[in-house]
Write a protein that holds these residues in place. Structure first.
Motif, PDB file in Angstrom:
ATOM      1  N   ILE A 230     -16.640  -0.299  -8.796  1.00 20.97           N
ATOM      2  CA  ILE A 230     -15.471   0.423  -8.273  1.00 20.97           C
ATOM      3  C   ILE A 230     -14.983  -0.190  -6.966  1.00 20.97           C
ATOM      4  CG2 ILE A 230     -14.674   2.665  -7.391  1.00 20.97           C
ATOM      5  CD1 ILE A 230     -16.592   3.973  -9.409  1.00 20.97           C
ATOM      6  N   ASP A 231     -15.913  -0.749  -6.177  1.00 15.84           N
ATOM      7  CA  ASP A 231     -15.539  -1.340  -4.892  1.00 15.84           C
ATOM      8  C   ASP A 231     -14.970  -2.747  -5.023  1.00 15.84           C
ATOM      9  OD1 ASP A 231     -16.346   0.934  -3.660  1.00 15.84           O
ATOM     10  OD2 ASP A 231     -18.188   0.117  -2.795  1.00 15.84           O
ATOM     11  N   SER A 232     -15.089  -3.367  -6.184  1.00 11.69           N
ATOM     12  CA  SER A 232     -14.637  -4.752  -6.345  1.00 11.69           C
ATOM     13  C   SER A 232     -13.119  -4.840  -6.347  1.00 11.69           C
ATOM     14  CB  SER A 232     -15.190  -5.333  -7.649  1.00 11.69           C
ATOM     15  OG  SER A 232     -14.609  -4.714  -8.777  1.00 11.69           O
ATOM     16  N   SER A 233     -12.606  -5.940  -5.801  1.00 14.73           N
ATOM     17  CA  SER A 233     -11.149  -6.128  -5.757  1.00 14.73           C
ATOM     18  C   SER A 233     -10.564  -6.246  -7.154  1.00 14.73           C
ATOM     19  CB  SER A 233     -10.811  -7.390  -4.945  1.00 14.73           C
ATOM     20  OG  SER A 233     -11.420  -8.538  -5.511  1.00 14.73           O
ATOM     21  N   GLU A 234     -11.348  -6.783  -8.109  1.00 12.77           N
ATOM     22  CA  GLU A 234     -10.858  -6.903  -9.486  1.00 12.77           C
ATOM     23  C   GLU A 234     -10.640  -5.529 -10.107  1.00 12.77           C
ATOM     24  OE1 GLU A 234     -12.941 -10.500  -8.237  1.00 12.77           O
ATOM     25  OE2 GLU A 234     -13.568  -8.388  -8.340  1.00 12.77           O
ATOM     26  N   PHE A 235     -11.584  -4.598  -9.867  1.00 12.56           N
ATOM     27  CA  PHE A 235     -11.433  -3.255 -10.422  1.00 12.56           C
ATOM     28  C   PHE A 235     -10.284  -2.519  -9.753  1.00 12.56           C
ATOM     29  CE2 PHE A 235     -12.181   1.297 -10.522  1.00 12.56           C
ATOM     30  CZ  PHE A 235     -12.440   1.517 -11.867  1.00 12.56           C
ATOM     31  N   ILE A 236     -10.167  -2.650  -8.433  1.00  8.65           N
ATOM     32  CA  ILE A 236      -9.078  -1.975  -7.711  1.00  8.65           C
ATOM     33  C   ILE A 236      -7.729  -2.464  -8.211  1.00  8.65           C
ATOM     34  CG2 ILE A 236      -7.986  -1.696  -5.456  1.00  8.65           C
ATOM     35  CD1 ILE A 236     -10.760  -1.748  -4.217  1.00  8.65           C
ATOM     36  N   ALA A 237      -7.623  -3.778  -8.472  1.00 11.16           N
ATOM     37  CA  ALA A 237      -6.376  -4.329  -8.988  1.00 11.16           C
ATOM     38  C   ALA A 237      -6.079  -3.799 -10.378  1.00 11.16           C
ATOM     39  CB  ALA A 237      -6.455  -5.853  -9.021  1.00 11.16           C
ATOM     40  N   ALA A 238      -7.106  -3.766 -11.246  1.00 15.19           N
ATOM     41  CA  ALA A 238      -6.904  -3.275 -12.609  1.00 15.19           C
ATOM     42  C   ALA A 238      -6.554  -1.797 -12.611  1.00 15.19           C
ATOM     43  CB  ALA A 238      -8.163  -3.522 -13.435  1.00 15.19           C
ATOM     44  N   HIS A 239      -7.194  -1.023 -11.739  1.00 10.59           N
ATOM     45  CA  HIS A 239      -6.918   0.414 -11.666  1.00 10.59           C
ATOM     46  C   HIS A 239      -5.508   0.679 -11.151  1.00 10.59           C
ATOM     47  CE1 HIS A 239      -6.990   4.436  -9.712  1.00 10.59           C
ATOM     48  NE2 HIS A 239      -7.661   4.760 -10.790  1.00 10.59           N
ATOM     49  N   SER A 240      -5.083  -0.074 -10.139  1.00 13.73           N
ATOM     50  CA  SER A 240      -3.759   0.125  -9.536  1.00 13.73           C
ATOM     51  C   SER A 240      -2.632  -0.210 -10.501  1.00 13.73           C
ATOM     52  CB  SER A 240      -3.620  -0.722  -8.269  1.00 13.73           C
ATOM     53  OG  SER A 240      -4.581  -0.359  -7.306  1.00 13.73           O
ATOM     54  N   SER A 241      -2.873  -1.176 -11.384  1.00 12.86           N
ATOM     55  CA  SER A 241      -1.814  -1.616 -12.299  1.00 12.86           C
ATOM     56  C   SER A 241      -1.882  -0.940 -13.660  1.00 12.86           C
ATOM     57  CB  SER A 241      -1.900  -3.137 -12.489  1.00 12.86           C
ATOM     58  OG  SER A 241      -3.152  -3.505 -13.048  1.00 12.86           O
ATOM     59  N   HIS A 242      -2.838  -0.038 -13.837  1.00  9.94           N
ATOM     60  CA  HIS A 242      -2.972   0.613 -15.145  1.00  9.94           C
ATOM     61  C   HIS A 242      -1.818   1.582 -15.368  1.00  9.94           C
ATOM     62  CE1 HIS A 242      -4.958   2.380 -18.671  1.00  9.94           C
ATOM     63  NE2 HIS A 242      -5.710   1.300 -18.646  1.00  9.94           N
ATOM     64  N   HIS A 243      -1.159   1.477 -16.507  1.00  8.38           N
ATOM     65  CA  HIS A 243       0.080   2.219 -16.746  1.00  8.38           C
ATOM     66  C   HIS A 243      -0.140   3.677 -17.143  1.00  8.38           C
ATOM     67  CE1 HIS A 243       2.415  -1.376 -16.202  1.00  8.38           C
ATOM     68  NE2 HIS A 243       1.721  -2.014 -17.124  1.00  8.38           N
ATOM     69  N   THR A 244      -1.398   4.118 -17.299  1.00 10.74           N
ATOM     70  CA  THR A 244      -1.635   5.516 -17.660  1.00 10.74           C
ATOM     71  C   THR A 244      -1.598   6.434 -16.444  1.00 10.74           C
ATOM     72  OG1 THR A 244      -4.040   5.250 -17.470  1.00 10.74           O
ATOM     73  CG2 THR A 244      -3.045   4.850 -19.632  1.00 10.74           C
ATOM     74  N   HIS A 245      -1.653   5.864 -15.247  1.00  9.19           N
ATOM     75  CA  HIS A 245      -1.641   6.696 -14.040  1.00  9.19           C
ATOM     76  C   HIS A 245      -0.210   7.155 -13.751  1.00  9.19           C
ATOM     77  CE1 HIS A 245      -5.719   5.527 -13.567  1.00  9.19           C
ATOM     78  NE2 HIS A 245      -5.444   4.268 -13.253  1.00  9.19           N
ATOM     79  N   PRO A 246      -0.014   8.444 -13.488  1.00 10.22           N
ATOM     80  CA  PRO A 246       1.339   8.942 -13.238  1.00 10.22           C
ATOM     81  C   PRO A 246       1.895   8.459 -11.906  1.00 10.22           C
ATOM     82  CG  PRO A 246      -0.281  10.660 -12.811  1.00 10.22           C
ATOM     83  CD  PRO A 246      -1.030   9.503 -13.417  1.00 10.22           C
TER      84      PRO A 246
ATOM     85  N   VAL B 220      -2.354 -10.693  -6.801  1.00 13.45           N
ATOM     86  CA  VAL B 220      -3.423 -11.629  -7.181  1.00 13.45           C
ATOM     87  C   VAL B 220      -4.685 -11.371  -6.368  1.00 13.45           C
ATOM     88  CG1 VAL B 220      -4.090 -14.054  -7.343  1.00 13.45           C
ATOM     89  CG2 VAL B 220      -1.735 -13.370  -7.841  1.00 13.45           C
ATOM     90  N   THR B 221      -4.530 -11.241  -5.056  1.00 16.52           N
ATOM     91  CA  THR B 221      -5.681 -11.059  -4.167  1.00 16.52           C
ATOM     92  C   THR B 221      -5.898  -9.603  -3.765  1.00 16.52           C
ATOM     93  OG1 THR B 221      -4.304 -11.425  -2.203  1.00 16.52           O
ATOM     94  CG2 THR B 221      -5.308 -13.361  -3.227  1.00 16.52           C
ATOM     95  N   ILE B 222      -4.934  -8.719  -4.052  1.00 18.97           N
ATOM     96  CA  ILE B 222      -4.961  -7.309  -3.622  1.00 18.97           C
ATOM     97  C   ILE B 222      -5.125  -7.235  -2.108  1.00 18.97           C
ATOM     98  CG2 ILE B 222      -5.880  -5.005  -4.155  1.00 18.97           C
ATOM     99  CD1 ILE B 222      -4.661  -6.432  -6.475  1.00 18.97           C
ATOM    100  N   ASP B 223      -4.478  -8.137  -1.421  1.00 20.89           N
ATOM    101  CA  ASP B 223      -4.522  -8.191   0.039  1.00 20.89           C
ATOM    102  C   ASP B 223      -3.187  -7.698   0.594  1.00 20.89           C
ATOM    103  OD1 ASP B 223      -5.281  -8.649   2.609  1.00 20.89           O
ATOM    104  OD2 ASP B 223      -5.380 -10.835   2.463  1.00 20.89           O
TER     105      ASP B 223
ATOM    106  N   ILE C 234       8.426  -6.116  -6.249  1.00 22.45           N
ATOM    107  CA  ILE C 234       8.295  -6.224  -7.690  1.00 22.45           C
ATOM    108  C   ILE C 234       7.352  -7.383  -7.979  1.00 22.45           C
ATOM    109  CG2 ILE C 234       9.475  -6.613  -9.893  1.00 22.45           C
ATOM    110  CD1 ILE C 234      11.982  -5.423  -8.638  1.00 22.45           C
ATOM    111  N   ASP C 235       6.235  -7.056  -8.607  1.00 20.65           N
ATOM    112  CA  ASP C 235       5.200  -8.040  -8.899  1.00 20.65           C
ATOM    113  C   ASP C 235       4.762  -8.693  -7.588  1.00 20.65           C
ATOM    114  OD1 ASP C 235       3.456  -9.469 -10.549  1.00 20.65           O
ATOM    115  OD2 ASP C 235       4.868 -11.105 -10.796  1.00 20.65           O
ATOM    116  N   ARG C 236       4.885 -10.018  -7.464  1.00 23.19           N
ATOM    117  CA  ARG C 236       4.413 -10.707  -6.256  1.00 23.19           C
ATOM    118  C   ARG C 236       5.517 -10.959  -5.247  1.00 23.19           C
ATOM    119  NH1 ARG C 236       5.029 -14.391 -10.327  1.00 23.19           N
ATOM    120  NH2 ARG C 236       6.097 -16.351  -9.870  1.00 23.19           N
ATOM    121  N   PHE C 237       6.709 -10.422  -5.485  1.00 25.98           N
ATOM    122  CA  PHE C 237       7.850 -10.703  -4.612  1.00 25.98           C
ATOM    123  C   PHE C 237       8.264  -9.484  -3.791  1.00 25.98           C
ATOM    124  CE2 PHE C 237       8.335 -13.919  -7.930  1.00 25.98           C
ATOM    125  CZ  PHE C 237       8.594 -15.057  -7.173  1.00 25.98           C
ATOM    126  N   ILE C 238       8.624  -9.737  -2.531  1.00 24.88           N
ATOM    127  CA  ILE C 238       9.321  -8.764  -1.697  1.00 24.88           C
ATOM    128  C   ILE C 238      10.778  -9.199  -1.628  1.00 24.88           C
ATOM    129  CG2 ILE C 238       9.462  -7.654   0.564  1.00 24.88           C
ATOM    130  CD1 ILE C 238       6.575  -8.428   1.036  1.00 24.88           C
TER     131      ILE C 238
END
Length: 375
Positions: free
Chosen positions: A36-52, A149-152, A210-214
């Motif tokens: 849960i603490d890994s950056s890969e999981f945080i990225a996957a969780h943040s981008s998951h489309h089931t979250h309202p 990409v880096t969740i930074d 939007i995605d990687r762009f501001i």
């Protein structure tokens, strides 16, 4: 469960959960905490489309004149499911804060000296001092986004010439752009290799990620027969490679005079949307997915009562707008249905002086930090 189900299956299951149970599940085992603490999981969780999606609305109460922050759940219950947010101390101490934008569930506020990154889902925030050098004839624009990409989280500071300072020699020098990365806790200046536009470009208005762009609306200043003229464009910042870029607009928008036509940008689902307002008429444009510089007119909004201001979009694609009364200049927050051409009042007892709308998703970012911490 952990003895019977492979870890990658466990990950697929728990990344569909909301933030609150995930924080509790970090205590189940070392394996779950590490996951849960890994950056890969945080990225996957943040981008998951089931979250309202949530909609954050800021307004000033008409009774006690206090600023209120209300969060709406953007689903079929909208606007009934709402709750008032408690502001972290770092947000409360900001002097005349401006809402910069949101990305990956974080909101950024800025008051000219301090930027605050706030995760309303877990009530955590960090305060970042922003260098405030004083340049004659110059002003500062701040942008914010989380690199997918880096969740930074990154804060971008652009130093540009003031709107009233029209000097052809001065505006042709490169813009000064500085970037703050939360992972390093430091500011750095971008070099000319980052494709920095010249100072003949001036950022104006709010931003969208939007995605990687501001993206920002901007003006390009050009000299024609010894006179400075303007062209409307969109400026971009790529958070992955930290390059600046320019997106051209259709001629009818590029040549629109800024004092007669107001342009602002928004995120419509995963596309870049442009709002054009002129003489009481609103036009919504959208950039075709994956096709840069290709904008299509989506619909036109006309109403006989009061001037209108676009504030954002619901997940359904319906725009949220402020409609002001002609006589008392009081703002009303409404949702417009483009199919029925109808405005629906959100029934918020507030005034338009401080109206602000931003969307955000639940995220685990900042969960490992103390509230109000500063890098």
């Amino acid at each position: 469960m952990s003895d019977q189900i492979p870890i990658h299956i466990q990950e697929e299951i728990i990344k569909r959960l909301s933030v609150k149970p995930l924080l509790q599940f970090r205590s189940v085992s070392k394996a779950w905490k590490s996951l849960i603490d890994s950056s890969e999981f945080i990225a996957a969780h943040s981008s998951h489309h089931t979250h309202p999606q949530h909609l954050l609305v800021r307004y000033q109460d008409r009774v006690n004149s206090k600023k209120q922050y209300v969060s709406f759940l953007d689903d079929e219950t909208f606007p009934k499911h709402r709750f008032v947010l408690t502001l972290p101390f770092s947000v409360q101490i900001l002097i005349l804060p401006r809402h910069v934008g949101s990305s990956h569930g974080l909101l950024c506020l800025y008051d000219g000296y301090l930027a605050v990154l706030w995760n309303p889902s877990i009530r955590k925030s960090i305060a970042v001092p922003v260098p405030n050098e004083k340049y004659v004839h110059h002003e500062t624009v701040v942008g914010f986004g989380v690199c997918p990409v880096t969740i930074d989280p990154k804060i971008i500071k652009i130093t540009q010439f003031s709107s009233w300072y029209w000097n052809e020699t001065e505006i042709n020098h490169p813009l000064k752009v500085e970037v703050y990365m939360m992972s390093s806790g430091k500011w750095k200046s971008l070099s000319l290799s980052s494709n920095l536009p010249s100072k003949s470009f001036r950022v104006r208005g709010s931003q969208v990620v939007i995605d990687r762009f501001i993206y920002w609306c901007a003006l390009r200043y050009v000299s024609i027969n010894g006179m400075l003229c303007t062209r409307n464009v969109i400026m971009s910042f790529n958070m992955s490679n930290e390059n600046m870029g320019v997106v051209d607009l259709p001629e009818c928008l590029a040549s629109a005079y800024p004092y007669n036509t107001s342009l602002s940008i928004y995120k419509l689902r995963e596309s870049l949307a442009l709002h054009e307002y002129s003489n009481g008429v609103c036009v919504v444009w959208v950039m075709e997915s994956g096709v840069v510089n290709n904008f299509t007119r989506l619909y036109t909004i006309r109403a006989s009562h009061g001037p209108k201001m676009m504030l954002g979009f619901r997940e359904s694609g319906k725009p949220i707008m402020e409609v002001k009364d002609h006589l008392i200049a009081r703002g009303t927050l409404v949702v417009y249905d483009p199919n029925l051409e109808k405005f629906n009042d959100l029934e918020i007892c507030g005034t338009g002086d401080f109206l602000f709308v931003n969307s955000y998703m639940e995220t685990l970012l900042l969960h490992d930090r103390s509230d109000c911490s500063s890098n």
